[in-house]
Design a protein around this motif. Structure first.
Motif, short mmCIF file in Angstrom:
data_model
loop_
_atom_site.label_atom_id
_atom_site.label_comp_id
_atom_site.label_asym_id
_atom_site.label_seq_id
_atom_site.Cartn_x
_atom_site.Cartn_y
_atom_site.Cartn_z
N ASN A 183 -28.78 30.25 4.10
CA ASN A 183 -27.87 29.43 3.31
C ASN A 183 -27.93 29.90 1.86
O ASN A 183 -29.01 29.98 1.27
N ASN A 184 -26.77 30.21 1.31
CA ASN A 184 -26.66 30.63 -0.07
C ASN A 184 -26.15 29.46 -0.90
O ASN A 184 -25.07 28.92 -0.63
N VAL A 185 -26.92 29.06 -1.91
CA VAL A 185 -26.50 28.01 -2.82
C VAL A 185 -25.76 28.70 -3.97
O VAL A 185 -26.37 29.27 -4.87
N LEU A 186 -24.45 28.67 -3.90
CA LEU A 186 -23.59 29.43 -4.80
C LEU A 186 -23.19 28.58 -5.99
O LEU A 186 -22.74 27.44 -5.84
N PHE A 187 -23.39 29.15 -7.18
CA PHE A 187 -23.00 28.46 -8.42
C PHE A 187 -21.58 28.89 -8.77
O PHE A 187 -21.35 29.96 -9.34
N ALA A 188 -20.63 28.01 -8.43
CA ALA A 188 -19.22 28.36 -8.51
C ALA A 188 -18.62 28.10 -9.87
O ALA A 188 -17.42 28.30 -10.06
N GLY A 189 -19.40 27.66 -10.83
CA GLY A 189 -18.87 27.42 -12.16
C GLY A 189 -18.47 25.98 -12.36
O GLY A 189 -18.25 25.23 -11.40
N ALA A 190 -18.37 25.58 -13.63
CA ALA A 190 -17.97 24.21 -13.99
C ALA A 190 -18.88 23.19 -13.31
O ALA A 190 -18.42 22.17 -12.78
N SER A 191 -20.18 23.48 -13.29
CA SER A 191 -21.18 22.57 -12.70
C SER A 191 -20.91 22.29 -11.23
O SER A 191 -21.26 21.23 -10.70
N ARG A 192 -20.28 23.22 -10.55
CA ARG A 192 -19.95 23.04 -9.13
C ARG A 192 -20.80 23.97 -8.29
O ARG A 192 -20.91 25.16 -8.57
N ILE A 193 -21.43 23.41 -7.25
CA ILE A 193 -22.30 24.17 -6.35
C ILE A 193 -21.70 24.15 -4.96
O ILE A 193 -21.27 23.10 -4.46
N VAL A 194 -21.66 25.32 -4.31
CA VAL A 194 -21.10 25.46 -2.97
C VAL A 194 -22.15 26.09 -2.07
O VAL A 194 -22.80 27.07 -2.45
N ASN A 195 -22.33 25.53 -0.90
CA ASN A 195 -23.22 26.11 0.10
C ASN A 195 -22.46 27.08 0.99
O ASN A 195 -21.40 26.73 1.53
N VAL A 196 -23.00 28.29 1.12
CA VAL A 196 -22.36 29.32 1.95
C VAL A 196 -23.37 29.75 3.02
O VAL A 196 -24.16 30.68 2.80
N PRO A 197 -23.36 29.10 4.19
CA PRO A 197 -24.26 29.52 5.27
C PRO A 197 -23.77 30.82 5.90
O PRO A 197 -22.56 31.09 5.94
N THR A 198 -24.70 31.62 6.40
CA THR A 198 -24.35 32.85 7.11
C THR A 198 -25.15 32.94 8.40
O THR A 198 -26.31 32.51 8.46
N LEU A 199 -24.53 33.50 9.41
CA LEU A 199 -25.18 33.83 10.68
C LEU A 199 -25.01 35.33 10.90
O LEU A 199 -23.88 35.84 10.83
N GLN A 200 -26.11 36.03 11.16
CA GLN A 200 -26.02 37.48 11.31
C GLN A 200 -26.90 37.96 12.46
O GLN A 200 -28.06 37.55 12.58
N LEU A 201 -26.33 38.82 13.29
CA LEU A 201 -27.05 39.49 14.35
C LEU A 201 -27.03 40.98 14.05
O LEU A 201 -25.96 41.55 13.87
#
Length: 211
Positions: A183-201
């Motif tokens: 899970n990537n906790v992405l700092f999208a700007g303007a005090s906004r945080i977005v979670n970007v989960p990834t699944l990889q094989l």
């Protein structure tokens, strides 16, 4: 004195029996078998998905290199992935029925590509029998690091903190397969945080290590 002698004589057989049992069974001995496979220079080729966003799903191809300092610690020096994104039915409905523009803020966080680096800790290694016909060797690991995302907005470079879990299945000294869930906790700007989960094989190629 007579009673004392009788008590001592009654204890002698018990002491002799305890000594005999101790000689026959000196104690329980435990041994930890050394791992069969070791890693050194690891090259990974993988495919994965970005499954969490409601407006698109990303499917990516990934490449990475990891250097293993020991059986437990490694540095994933570099990893990169490029995502092919597919609109979801919800996004198509919003654009078709409600006239939402493709450049709306809700649609501007699509991941185009990402690069990053992680520290890897592998505390678990084991083996198990599969159908009593084959022995499978595996390890579990945790990772933490940083990622830079390129979003579809103009100059949309955004930093993120990454944390995840993984499982590796060995097939030989030079080849293994690994599953990474992060899970990537992405700092999208303007005090906004977005979670970007990834699944990889990924398929992992190992060079430079011995059994």
């Amino acid at each position: 004195m007579r009673y004392v002698l009788l008590v001592l004589l009654s204890l002698v057989p018990g002491l002799a029996l305890a000594q005999a049992e101790a000689l026959e069974n000196p104690g329980t001995v435990s041994a930890v078998q050394d791992r069969l496979y070791r890693l050194n220079h690891e090259l990974t080729l993988g495919v994965g998905a970005l499954p969490a966003d409601a407006f698109y799903k990303g499917y990516f191809a990934a490449l990475g290199y990891t250097y293993h300092f020991s059986d437990s610690f490694a540095w994933q020096v570099g990893r990169g992935a490029y995502s092919y994104n597919v609109d979801t039915g919800l996004r198509r409905q919003l654009e078709r029925d409600f006239g939402v523009a493709p450049t709306a803020n809700a649609f501007e966080d699509e991941v185009q590509w990402m690069v990053g680096s992680d520290v890897v800790w592998s505390p678990f290694y084991g083996k198990t029998a599969f159908l009593n016909s084959r022995v499978l060797h595996f390890e579990a690991f945790v990772l933490a690091g940083a990622t830079v995302f390129k979003l579809n907005r103009d100059n949309g470079f955004r930093p993120a903190a990454n944390i995840g879990l993984g499982l590796r299945l060995f097939t030989s000294q030079h080849l293994s397969f690994r599953l990474d869930v992060t899970n990537n906790v992405l700092f999208a700007g303007a005090s906004r945080i977005v979670n970007v989960p990834t699944l990889q094989l990924a398929t992992a190629f190992n060079f430079g290590a011995t059994e």
